[in-house]
Design an enzyme around this catalytic site. Structure first.
Site, mmCIF file in Angstrom:
data_model
loop_
_atom_site.group_PDB
_atom_site.id
_atom_site.type_symbol
_atom_site.label_atom_id
_atom_site.label_comp_id
_atom_site.label_asym_id
_atom_site.label_seq_id
_atom_site.Cartn_x
_atom_site.Cartn_y
_atom_site.Cartn_z
ATOM 1 N N ASP A 1 -23.252 -9.400 -55.334
ATOM 2 C CA ASP A 1 -24.370 -8.963 -56.177
ATOM 3 C C ASP A 1 -23.910 -7.850 -57.121
ATOM 4 O OD1 ASP A 1 -26.751 -8.277 -57.326
ATOM 5 O OD2 ASP A 1 -27.637 -7.408 -55.507
ATOM 6 N N ASP B 1 -23.835 -8.801 -49.383
ATOM 7 C CA ASP B 1 -25.193 -9.233 -49.701
ATOM 8 C C ASP B 1 -25.503 -10.641 -49.176
ATOM 9 O OD1 ASP B 1 -27.579 -8.347 -50.716
ATOM 10 O OD2 ASP B 1 -27.170 -8.947 -52.792
ATOM 11 N N GLU C 1 -32.660 -9.861 -57.345
ATOM 12 C CA GLU C 1 -32.359 -11.295 -57.337
ATOM 13 C C GLU C 1 -32.587 -11.941 -55.974
ATOM 14 O OE1 GLU C 1 -30.175 -9.073 -56.672
ATOM 15 O OE2 GLU C 1 -29.307 -9.958 -54.871
ATOM 16 N N LYS D 1 -25.189 -3.094 -61.777
ATOM 17 C CA LYS D 1 -25.175 -1.966 -60.846
ATOM 18 C C LYS D 1 -24.137 -0.946 -61.295
ATOM 19 C CE LYS D 1 -26.521 -4.320 -56.559
ATOM 20 N NZ LYS D 1 -27.749 -3.559 -56.316
ATOM 21 N N ASP E 1 -31.349 -7.416 -61.086
ATOM 22 C CA ASP E 1 -30.797 -6.949 -59.816
ATOM 23 C C ASP E 1 -31.773 -7.177 -58.651
ATOM 24 O OD1 ASP E 1 -28.935 -5.900 -58.122
ATOM 25 O OD2 ASP E 1 -29.235 -3.808 -58.709
ATOM 26 N N ARG F 1 -35.054 -11.740 -53.857
ATOM 27 C CA ARG F 1 -36.405 -12.315 -53.742
ATOM 28 C C ARG F 1 -36.527 -13.599 -54.560
ATOM 29 N NH1 ARG F 1 -38.939 -6.795 -55.910
ATOM 30 N NH2 ARG F 1 -37.032 -6.050 -54.924
ATOM 31 N N LYS G 1 -30.635 -14.756 -46.821
ATOM 32 C CA LYS G 1 -30.106 -14.484 -48.170
ATOM 33 C C LYS G 1 -28.581 -14.566 -48.157
ATOM 34 C CE LYS G 1 -29.783 -10.754 -51.655
ATOM 35 N NZ LYS G 1 -30.207 -9.387 -52.060
HETATM 36 N N1 BES Z 1 -28.703 -6.421 -52.544
HETATM 37 C C1 BES Z 1 -29.498 -5.415 -53.158
HETATM 38 C C2 BES Z 1 -30.116 -4.451 -52.142
HETATM 39 C C3 BES Z 1 -29.183 -3.449 -51.545
HETATM 40 C C4 BES Z 1 -28.771 -2.352 -52.253
HETATM 41 C C5 BES Z 1 -28.802 -3.572 -50.242
HETATM 42 C C6 BES Z 1 -27.944 -1.413 -51.668
HETATM 43 C C7 BES Z 1 -27.982 -2.633 -49.646
HETATM 44 C C8 BES Z 1 -27.556 -1.550 -50.352
HETATM 45 C C9 BES Z 1 -30.649 -6.054 -53.931
HETATM 46 O O1 BES Z 1 -30.354 -7.259 -54.535
HETATM 47 C C10 BES Z 1 -31.024 -5.109 -55.014
HETATM 48 O O2 BES Z 1 -30.220 -4.889 -55.876
HETATM 49 N N2 BES Z 1 -32.229 -4.557 -54.943
HETATM 50 C C11 BES Z 1 -32.689 -3.610 -55.904
HETATM 51 C C12 BES Z 1 -34.122 -3.946 -56.221
HETATM 52 C C13 BES Z 1 -34.678 -3.153 -57.377
HETATM 53 C C14 BES Z 1 -33.999 -3.555 -58.661
HETATM 54 C C15 BES Z 1 -36.152 -3.386 -57.452
HETATM 55 C C16 BES Z 1 -32.575 -2.217 -55.284
HETATM 56 O O3 BES Z 1 -32.849 -2.054 -54.106
HETATM 57 O O4 BES Z 1 -32.164 -1.315 -56.006
HETATM 58 ZN ZN ZN Z 2 -28.855 -8.356 -53.690
HETATM 59 MN MN MN Z 3 -29.521 -6.982 -56.456
#
Ligand code: BES
Ligand code: ZN
Ligand code: MN
Length: 494
Positions: free
Chosen positions: A269, A287, A348, A276, A346, A350, A264
């Site tokens: 992000d 990210d 994204e 966020k 968010d 996947r 990835k």
């Molecule tokens: N890049 C983030 C995951 C992340 C968050 C990694 C904090 C490290 C620290 C990912 O893109 C994301 O935002 N995931 C969301 C998914 C949710 C919306 C289902 C998450 O984990 O909140």
């Molecule tokens: Zn992300």
């Molecule tokens: Mn995200």
């Protein structure tokens, strides 16, 4: 850091810093015994008085009488009965930390003194090379004034035979992995406005030229032409151009199905329209650490000319809100033909990964491993010690778990049971892109699994392991070590 080997003759003790390992409650081996005699027993007395037994404890002796070495650093290895590769790493990390702020620019390390039935000479030299380089790593931040180089910059391994095959092999592998880790850390630590998808593609292209492997870079038009509707849905809100990086390293003689690594490469992000919260959002520059770990692993295998075939795929883009950005509720068609209702922009990672997992089919892979900072839920589940591991093949998962234990770059398996798939149901498309709060790491992997049915596949969620927050904020370079050691073992098995 530079590494070399040298015969451990008495003149080798004339060094800015001599490292001496010590097992709790024991005397010295031959080399340390000589130093002790020359000091008329002062070394033994000081160790008995001031060195803690615990592995990794240090005793720095700035001027030991009778020794040619300007400094002696005694490192405790704990009790011999409890000595292992893990204990060795603890001791080496402690010494490496000391190196980072030492006045000595060179250290001499008698590698054989660290060997035991449980820890081979190759393991000693490989771990030491890797960990010393990692502990003395510094990010060259763009500042008005360049920082001066500090600490130990050269390490010499003292050996009874300086051409020892195992030691040289350990040095080569440790150095290659350290270079890969450093590359991943540098890319992770770079600012989001510097480390763009274009920059990642340039790094890949330059590496392909230098090491002579094939690198293709697709731009937005190329990504659209392939039909990667999910990937495009993430890029369309951003003004920064997206890239899809395809690297093909062919080290095997004759035909061999490649291992495919998918990383990835989200260079920032923001969450997109599902924005966020502001606090700590700067850390979302990290990210792209999955993509960086694929570049790091490629650096390592190319440096050591590993005889194996590996394909590296990095979808790279920002995730931003904007007039053209994807909105919650939008439905897109992935490269696989499956449709996705984007309920949260968010989630994204996947979306960019799923299209690339479909793309990976064309390489007829031996297996596919994707690496992604995918879910905050994984940080809650496993913290910073283990990457999350989910797989559709238990042998592949077990292989990765074992390599993790062996190297210390650990991962831990979570279940990918059918029952979790239900959480992805959508009334308006084949699936939604989120599965609700429960088991967030698992439902993210469930989503990916729907695009990875054609081959053996493992997913590493590195959200908790790829970087550190707080005062020591910085990329760790994980899981470059895990990936590279996995590939080394695969290459050996062939
Ligand atoms: N890049 C983030 C995951 C992340 C968050 C990694 C904090 C490290 C620290 C990912 O893109 C994301 O935002 N995931 C969301 C998914 C949710 C919306 C289902 C998450 O984990 O909140
Ligand atoms: Zn992300
Ligand atoms: Mn995200």
């Amino acid at each position: 850091m530079e590494f070399s080997t040298k015969v451990s003759a008495p003149e080798a003790l004339k060094t800015p810093c001599l490292v001496l390992p010590h097992f709790a409650g024991e005397g010295f081996d031959e080399l340390a015994g000589h130093v002790n005699e020359a000091s008329e027993g002062a070394l033994a007395r000081l160790v008995a008085r001031d060195l803690e037994e615990k592995a990794g404890s240090l005793l720095a002796l700035p001027c030991l009488p009778g020794t040619a070495a300007e400094r002696v650093l005694v490192v405790s290895l704990g009790k011999r009965a409890e000595y292992s590769a893990k204990v060795l790493r603890t001791a080496l990390v402690a010494a490496g930390k000391w190196f980072a702020s030492a006045k000595a620019d060179k250290a001499s390390v008698p590698a054989e003194s660290f060997v035991s039935p449980a820890v081979s000479l190759q393991a000693v030299v490989q771990s030491a090379t890797q960990l010393f380089a990692e502990q003395t790593y510094r990010f060259a931040a763009p500042r008005a004034k360049k920082e001066e180089a500090k600490g130990v910059r050269r390490v010499e391994f003292l050996l009874s035979d300086k051409h020892d095959k195992d030691a040289l092999q350990g040095l080569k592998q440790g150095d290659a992995i350290a270079q890969g880790v450093a590359l991943a850390r540098d890319l992770g630590n770079m600012a989001g406005n510097h480390c763009t998808p274009t920059h990642l593609a340039e790094v890949a292209t330059a590496m392909g030229k230098r090491y002579d492997f094939k690198v293709e870079v697709l731009d937005q038009a190329g990504i659209a032409k392939l039909g990667m509707g999910a990937f495009l849905a993430v890029t369309q809100g951003s003004a920064e151009p997206a890239r899809f990086i395809v690297m093909q390293y062919k080290g095997a003689k004759g035909k061999q199905a490649p291992v495919v690594l998918v990383g990835k490469g989200l260079t920032f992000d923001s969450g997109g329209i599902s924005l966020k919260p502001g606090e700590g959002m700067d850390e979302m520059k990290y990210d792209m650490c999955g993509g960086a770990s694929v570049l790091g692993a490629f650096k390592a295998i190319a440096e050591m000319k590993l005889p194996i075939n590996v394909v590296g795929l990095i979808p790279s883009t920002e995730n931003m809100p904007g007039g053209r950005a994807t909105k919650p509720g939008d439905v897109v068609t992935s490269l696989s033909g499956q449709t996705i209702e984007i309920l949260n922009t968010d989630a994204e990672g996947r979306l960019i990964l799923c299209d690339v997992l479909t793309y990976a089919e064309r390489f007829k892979p031996a297996c596919v491993i994707d690496i992604a900072t995918l879910t905050g839920a994984c940080v809650i589940a496993l913290g910073a010690h283990a990457s999350g591991l989910l797989a559709n093949d238990d042998d592949l998962a077990a292989e990765l778990m074992a390599v993790g234990q062996e190297t210390g770059d650990r991962c831990w398996q979570l279940p990918l049971w059918e029952e979790y798939q239900e959480q992805l149901k959508s009334n308006f498309a084949d699936m939604g892109n989120i599965g609700g709060r429960p088991a967030g790491t698992i439902t993210a992997a469930c989503f990916l699994s729907r695009f990875a049915k054609a081959y053996k596949w493992a997913h590493l969620d590195i959200a908790g392991t790829a970087w550190k927050s707080g005062g020591e904020k910085g990329a760790t370079g994980r899981p470059v070590t895990l990936l590279t050691q996995f590939l080394i073992q695969r290459a050996r098995a062939k």
